[in-house]
Design an enzyme around this catalytic site. Structure first.
Site, PDB file in Angstrom:
ATOM      1  N   LEU A  10       0.830  -1.220   0.000  1.00  0.00           N
ATOM      2  CA  LEU A  10       0.000   0.000   0.000  1.00  0.00           C
ATOM      3  C   LEU A  10       0.855   1.257   0.000  1.00  0.00           C
ATOM      4  O   LEU A  10       0.537   2.250   0.661  1.00  0.00           O
ATOM      5  CB  LEU A  10      -0.955  -0.048   1.198  1.00  0.00           C
ATOM      6  CG  LEU A  10      -1.874  -1.282   1.208  1.00  0.00           C
ATOM      7  CD1 LEU A  10      -2.768  -1.277   2.446  1.00  0.00           C
ATOM      8  CD2 LEU A  10      -2.710  -1.379  -0.072  1.00  0.00           C
ATOM      9  N   GLY A  11       1.946   1.219  -0.751  1.00  0.00           N
ATOM     10  CA  GLY A  11       2.696   2.462  -1.009  1.00  0.00           C
ATOM     11  C   GLY A  11       1.814   3.333  -1.879  1.00  0.00           C
ATOM     12  O   GLY A  11       0.634   3.018  -2.120  1.00  0.00           O
ATOM     13  N   VAL A  12       2.363   4.397  -2.424  1.00  0.00           N
ATOM     14  CA  VAL A  12       1.521   5.323  -3.193  1.00  0.00           C
ATOM     15  C   VAL A  12       0.867   4.620  -4.384  1.00  0.00           C
ATOM     16  O   VAL A  12      -0.334   4.732  -4.611  1.00  0.00           O
ATOM     17  CB  VAL A  12       2.350   6.530  -3.687  1.00  0.00           C
ATOM     18  CG1 VAL A  12       1.474   7.445  -4.495  1.00  0.00           C
ATOM     19  CG2 VAL A  12       2.987   7.254  -2.528  1.00  0.00           C
ATOM     20  N   MET A  13       1.646   3.854  -5.126  1.00  0.00           N
ATOM     21  CA  MET A  13       1.088   3.173  -6.312  1.00  0.00           C
ATOM     22  C   MET A  13      -0.006   2.194  -5.902  1.00  0.00           C
ATOM     23  O   MET A  13      -1.099   2.187  -6.458  1.00  0.00           O
ATOM     24  CB  MET A  13       2.202   2.426  -7.069  1.00  0.00           C
ATOM     25  CG  MET A  13       3.166   3.312  -7.824  1.00  0.00           C
ATOM     26  SD  MET A  13       2.392   4.241  -9.151  1.00  0.00           S
ATOM     27  CE  MET A  13       2.117   2.943 -10.337  1.00  0.00           C
ATOM     28  N   TYR A  33       2.431  -5.179   4.823  1.00  0.00           N
ATOM     29  CA  TYR A  33       3.176  -5.857   5.902  1.00  0.00           C
ATOM     30  C   TYR A  33       3.254  -4.996   7.143  1.00  0.00           C
ATOM     31  O   TYR A  33       3.208  -5.477   8.269  1.00  0.00           O
ATOM     32  CB  TYR A  33       4.579  -6.259   5.409  1.00  0.00           C
ATOM     33  CG  TYR A  33       4.556  -7.681   4.901  1.00  0.00           C
ATOM     34  CD1 TYR A  33       4.353  -7.951   3.556  1.00  0.00           C
ATOM     35  CD2 TYR A  33       4.608  -8.754   5.783  1.00  0.00           C
ATOM     36  CE1 TYR A  33       4.265  -9.256   3.088  1.00  0.00           C
ATOM     37  CE2 TYR A  33       4.523 -10.066   5.323  1.00  0.00           C
ATOM     38  CZ  TYR A  33       4.345 -10.307   3.980  1.00  0.00           C
ATOM     39  OH  TYR A  33       4.238 -11.594   3.532  1.00  0.00           O
ATOM     40  N   SER A 127       1.954   1.708 -16.124  1.00  0.00           N
ATOM     41  CA  SER A 127       2.685   2.953 -16.348  1.00  0.00           C
ATOM     42  C   SER A 127       1.784   4.154 -16.132  1.00  0.00           C
ATOM     43  O   SER A 127       0.621   4.136 -16.527  1.00  0.00           O
ATOM     44  CB  SER A 127       3.258   3.013 -17.758  1.00  0.00           C
ATOM     45  OG  SER A 127       3.924   4.255 -17.948  1.00  0.00           O
ATOM     46  N   GLY A 128       2.360   5.192 -15.506  1.00  0.00           N
ATOM     47  CA  GLY A 128       1.612   6.425 -15.321  1.00  0.00           C
ATOM     48  C   GLY A 128       1.904   7.077 -13.996  1.00  0.00           C
ATOM     49  O   GLY A 128       1.369   8.116 -13.659  1.00  0.00           O
ATOM     50  N   LYS A 181       6.543  -3.375 -20.567  1.00  0.00           N
ATOM     51  CA  LYS A 181       6.735  -2.223 -19.675  1.00  0.00           C
ATOM     52  C   LYS A 181       8.216  -1.836 -19.635  1.00  0.00           C
ATOM     53  O   LYS A 181       8.560  -0.654 -19.610  1.00  0.00           O
ATOM     54  CB  LYS A 181       6.254  -2.567 -18.272  1.00  0.00           C
ATOM     55  CG  LYS A 181       6.526  -1.474 -17.225  1.00  0.00           C
ATOM     56  CD  LYS A 181       5.908  -0.151 -17.576  1.00  0.00           C
ATOM     57  CE  LYS A 181       5.947   0.930 -16.539  1.00  0.00           C
ATOM     58  NZ  LYS A 181       7.088   1.233 -15.762  1.00  0.00           N
ATOM     59  N   HIS A 184       9.029   0.042 -22.657  1.00  0.00           N
ATOM     60  CA  HIS A 184       8.365   1.353 -22.499  1.00  0.00           C
ATOM     61  C   HIS A 184       9.285   2.280 -21.714  1.00  0.00           C
ATOM     62  O   HIS A 184       9.499   3.435 -22.087  1.00  0.00           O
ATOM     63  CB  HIS A 184       7.042   1.199 -21.745  1.00  0.00           C
ATOM     64  CG  HIS A 184       6.526   2.483 -21.146  1.00  0.00           C
ATOM     65  ND1 HIS A 184       6.993   2.997 -19.954  1.00  0.00           N
ATOM     66  CD2 HIS A 184       5.618   3.374 -21.606  1.00  0.00           C
ATOM     67  CE1 HIS A 184       6.388   4.148 -19.700  1.00  0.00           C
ATOM     68  NE2 HIS A 184       5.561   4.402 -20.675  1.00  0.00           N
ATOM     69  N   ASN A 185       9.873   1.760 -20.641  1.00  0.00           N
ATOM     70  CA  ASN A 185      10.752   2.588 -19.815  1.00  0.00           C
ATOM     71  C   ASN A 185      12.045   2.945 -20.539  1.00  0.00           C
ATOM     72  O   ASN A 185      12.570   4.045 -20.375  1.00  0.00           O
ATOM     73  CB  ASN A 185      11.054   1.879 -18.493  1.00  0.00           C
ATOM     74  CG  ASN A 185       9.910   2.053 -17.511  1.00  0.00           C
ATOM     75  OD1 ASN A 185       8.759   2.181 -17.920  1.00  0.00           O
ATOM     76  ND2 ASN A 185      10.221   2.063 -16.228  1.00  0.00           N
ATOM     77  N   GLU A 188      11.146   5.691 -22.673  1.00  0.00           N
ATOM     78  CA  GLU A 188      10.976   6.843 -21.764  1.00  0.00           C
ATOM     79  C   GLU A 188      12.323   7.493 -21.481  1.00  0.00           C
ATOM     80  O   GLU A 188      12.468   8.718 -21.550  1.00  0.00           O
ATOM     81  CB  GLU A 188      10.346   6.322 -20.474  1.00  0.00           C
ATOM     82  CG  GLU A 188      10.203   7.298 -19.338  1.00  0.00           C
ATOM     83  CD  GLU A 188       9.776   6.565 -18.057  1.00  0.00           C
ATOM     84  OE1 GLU A 188       8.696   5.943 -18.071  1.00  0.00           O
ATOM     85  OE2 GLU A 188      10.524   6.604 -17.063  1.00  0.00           O
ATOM     86  N   ARG A 445      38.499  -8.965 -40.096  1.00  0.00           N
ATOM     87  CA  ARG A 445      38.329 -10.172 -39.272  1.00  0.00           C
ATOM     88  C   ARG A 445      38.913 -11.379 -39.990  1.00  0.00           C
ATOM     89  O   ARG A 445      39.506 -12.277 -39.379  1.00  0.00           O
ATOM     90  CB  ARG A 445      36.836 -10.394 -38.987  1.00  0.00           C
ATOM     91  CG  ARG A 445      36.236  -9.329 -38.085  1.00  0.00           C
ATOM     92  CD  ARG A 445      34.741  -9.569 -37.844  1.00  0.00           C
ATOM     93  NE  ARG A 445      34.462 -10.763 -37.079  1.00  0.00           N
ATOM     94  CZ  ARG A 445      33.783 -11.810 -37.518  1.00  0.00           C
ATOM     95  NH1 ARG A 445      33.356 -11.827 -38.779  1.00  0.00           N
ATOM     96  NH2 ARG A 445      33.560 -12.849 -36.754  1.00  0.00           N
TER      97      ARG A 445
HETATM   98  C1  6PG Z   1       6.072   4.667 -15.332  1.00  0.00           C
HETATM   99  C2  6PG Z   1       7.474   5.010 -14.812  1.00  0.00           C
HETATM  100  C3  6PG Z   1       7.761   4.214 -13.573  1.00  0.00           C
HETATM  101  C4  6PG Z   1       8.981   4.634 -12.775  1.00  0.00           C
HETATM  102  C5  6PG Z   1      10.062   5.323 -13.512  1.00  0.00           C
HETATM  103  C6  6PG Z   1      11.309   5.416 -12.671  1.00  0.00           C
HETATM  104  O1  6PG Z   1       6.009   4.146 -16.467  1.00  0.00           O
HETATM  105  O2  6PG Z   1       5.125   4.944 -14.615  1.00  0.00           O
HETATM  106  O3  6PG Z   1       8.385   4.609 -15.822  1.00  0.00           O
HETATM  107  O4  6PG Z   1       7.846   2.846 -13.926  1.00  0.00           O
HETATM  108  O5  6PG Z   1       8.588   5.604 -11.853  1.00  0.00           O
HETATM  109  O6  6PG Z   1      10.352   4.662 -14.650  1.00  0.00           O
HETATM  110  O7  6PG Z   1      12.313   4.820 -13.389  1.00  0.00           O
HETATM  111  P1  6PG Z   1      13.810   5.308 -13.269  1.00  0.00           P
HETATM  112  O8  6PG Z   1      14.040   5.549 -11.793  1.00  0.00           O
HETATM  113  O9  6PG Z   1      14.570   4.141 -13.772  1.00  0.00           O
HETATM  114  O10 6PG Z   1      13.939   6.559 -14.082  1.00  0.00           O
END
Ligand code: 6PG
Length: 467
Positions: A10-13, A33, A127-128, A181, A184-185, A188, A445
């Site tokens: 139950l952290g923020v996410m 926990y 993600s978000g 995911k 995706h990162n 990002e 080579r």
């Molecule tokens: C998301 C974000 C999430 C995370 C960041 C932090 O899609 O909501 O990507 O997964 O907060 O990616 O990642 P770094 O600390 O590696 O920048």
């Protein structure tokens, strides 16, 4: 009345996702926990159908069967430990879902272990960030389709909605969701670095103030660069520091952290022969930023170019950098989606590239107007080899490459580091080179290692006695 889903962590996410589920009519059992976070959520969720538990066994017993248990705990050993505590209370057919940023290979391992116990396991990319978790993230579920079908009604409801459709689609088997995911990162990271390089040029080369640059980003955000990252960058540049009154960006230490997902993306690409230069350069830029003390020392030793700065026409160069940024994004997304495509073929996942682009249109950190065009490219050409060769992007590249070339050249001559913009240009020029200098490497080579080479005009492999 039992509960339709349980959330552990139950952290923020986790708490925001629980609130999101409850707001969509689910009866959500929640457990953490440490009881402090459970108490906090219980207070915050007055009137919501959220039911706090302080004993794991009671939490599990309160769930409808087959039980649906969603984990939002730190990736790595904590996930294994929670699963270990849960299994004794579960029955065959129950479903455990991991919504954290777990490595897809860990997900595959957990899937196999739990499958032997008759327990279904879904690795779900979310993600978000905190806001997305509460109001609608982009959701990338992987695992058995029939297990996903049992939880789809919940996840399609809590996902971001774009044009009436949920940003949630079944991705593929086992670790496919967490893999999606992860990449995706990686995209990002590249996107963030490209924006930072555009900002550097505007600030250092065109000598624009933070306010002026924020105005430019706001304007770009009304056009084809419209995206969450462009939008928040304008807000960030406007933010004033409460202590000094300066633009807050000017007092933030230039050392970037990272939790690992971008690194995993690069490693997986390198392990599987997938060109991922832009994402990898964005990762190295973070590593180099961490060498802050060395960089401060080197700044007094290493000189930059001694050319006098010529006055640049601001309007003309602002458009060049906009085009350069767009081109850089196209190249970075082309690499990211190539990683999806090549890995999908490698693992037999059949990743839905068009749908992945569609669910990236909302909720996630890389959400952008641009993803409509990407999904359209895959709709019309499902087997597209590379996004760059989609007619729309090929045309864009023809029009915008000069902007990218001008900005990279100006940056190089001025001593401004452009790891991702220059990697984008090199990737574009390498990918469109029908014949490259790889022939010389093959010859070298073969010369020193007799590694043989193929010919352009004859079948077979050849070796030459070069001496
Ligand atoms: C998301 C974000 C999430 C995370 C960041 C932090 O899609 O909501 O990507 O997964 O907060 O990616 O990642 P770094 O600390 O590696 O920048």
């Amino acid at each position: 009345m039992y509960h339709s889903i349980g959330v552990i962590g139950l952290g923020v996410m986790g708490s925001n996702l629980a609130l999101n589920m409850a707001s969509k009519g689910e009866r959500v059992a929640v457990y953490n926990y440490t009881r402090d976070l459970t108490d906090q959520l219980a207070q915050k969720s007055e009137g919501h159908s959220i039911f706090p538990f302080y004993e794991l066994s009671e939490f599990v017993k309160s769930l409808n069967t087959p039980r649906k248990i969603f984990l939002m705990v730190t990736a790595g050993k904590p996930v294994d430990s929670v699963i270990g505590s849960l299994v004794p209370f579960l029955d065959e057919g129950d479903i455990i879902m991991d919504g954290g940023n777990s490595h897809y290979l860990d997900t595959e391992r957990r899937y196999d272990v739990l499958k032997n116990k008759g327990i279904r396991y879904l690795g779900i990319g979310i993600s978000g960030g905190e806001a997305g978790a509460l109001t609608g993230p982009s959701i990338m579920p992987g695992g058995d389709k029939e297990a996903y079908d049992q939880v789809a009604p919940i996840f399609t409801k809590i996902a971001a909605q774009v044009e009436g459709g949920p940003c949630c689609v079944y991705i593929g088997p086992k670790g496919a969701g967490h893999f999606t995911k992860m990449v995706h990162n990686g995209i990002e990271y590249a996107d963030m670095q490209l924006i930072a390089e555009a900002y550097t040029f505007l600030h250092q080369k065109l000598d624009l103030t933070m306010e002026e640059i924020a105005d430019i980003f706001d304007k770009w955000n009304q056009g084809e660069l419209k995206s969450y990252l462009i939008e928040i960058t304008a807000e960030i540049l406007r933010k004033k520091d409460e202590i000094t009154g300066l633009p807050l960006i000017e007092v933030i230490l230039d050392k970037v952290g990272q939790k690992g997902t971008g690194k995993w993306t690069s490693i997986q690409a390198i392990d599987n022969g997938i060109p991922s230069s832009i994402i990898t350069e964005s990762l190295f830029a973070r590593y180099l930023s961490a060498l802050k003390e060395e960089r401060e020392a080197a700044a007094n030793i290493l000189s930059g170019p001694e050319i006098e700065a010529q006055e640049l026409d601001k309007a003309e160069w602002i458009e060049h950098i906009r085009q350069a940024l767009y081109m850089g994004k196209v190249c970075a997304y082309a690499q990211g989606f190539t990683q999806y495509k090549m890995t999908s073929e490698l693992f037999g996942w059949n990743l839905p590239l068009e749908e992945i682009a569609l669910i990236f249109r909302g909720g996630c950190i890389i959400r952008a107007e641009f993803l409509n065009v990407i999904s359209e490219a895959y709709r019309t050409q499902p087997n597209l080899a590379n996004l760059l060769t989609a007619p729309y992007f090929a045309e864009k590249a023809k029009a915008y490459q000069l902007g990218l070339r001008k900005v990279v050249c100006e940056g190089i001559l001025s001593g401004i580091a452009f790891p991702c913009l220059s990697a984008s240009l090199s990737y574009y020029d390498s990918y469109r080179a029908g014949r490259s200098n790889a022939s010389l490497l093959q010859a070298q080579r073969d010369y020193f290692g007799a590694h043989t080479y193929e010919r352009t005009d004859l079948d077979g492999v050849f070796h030459t006695n070069w001496q």
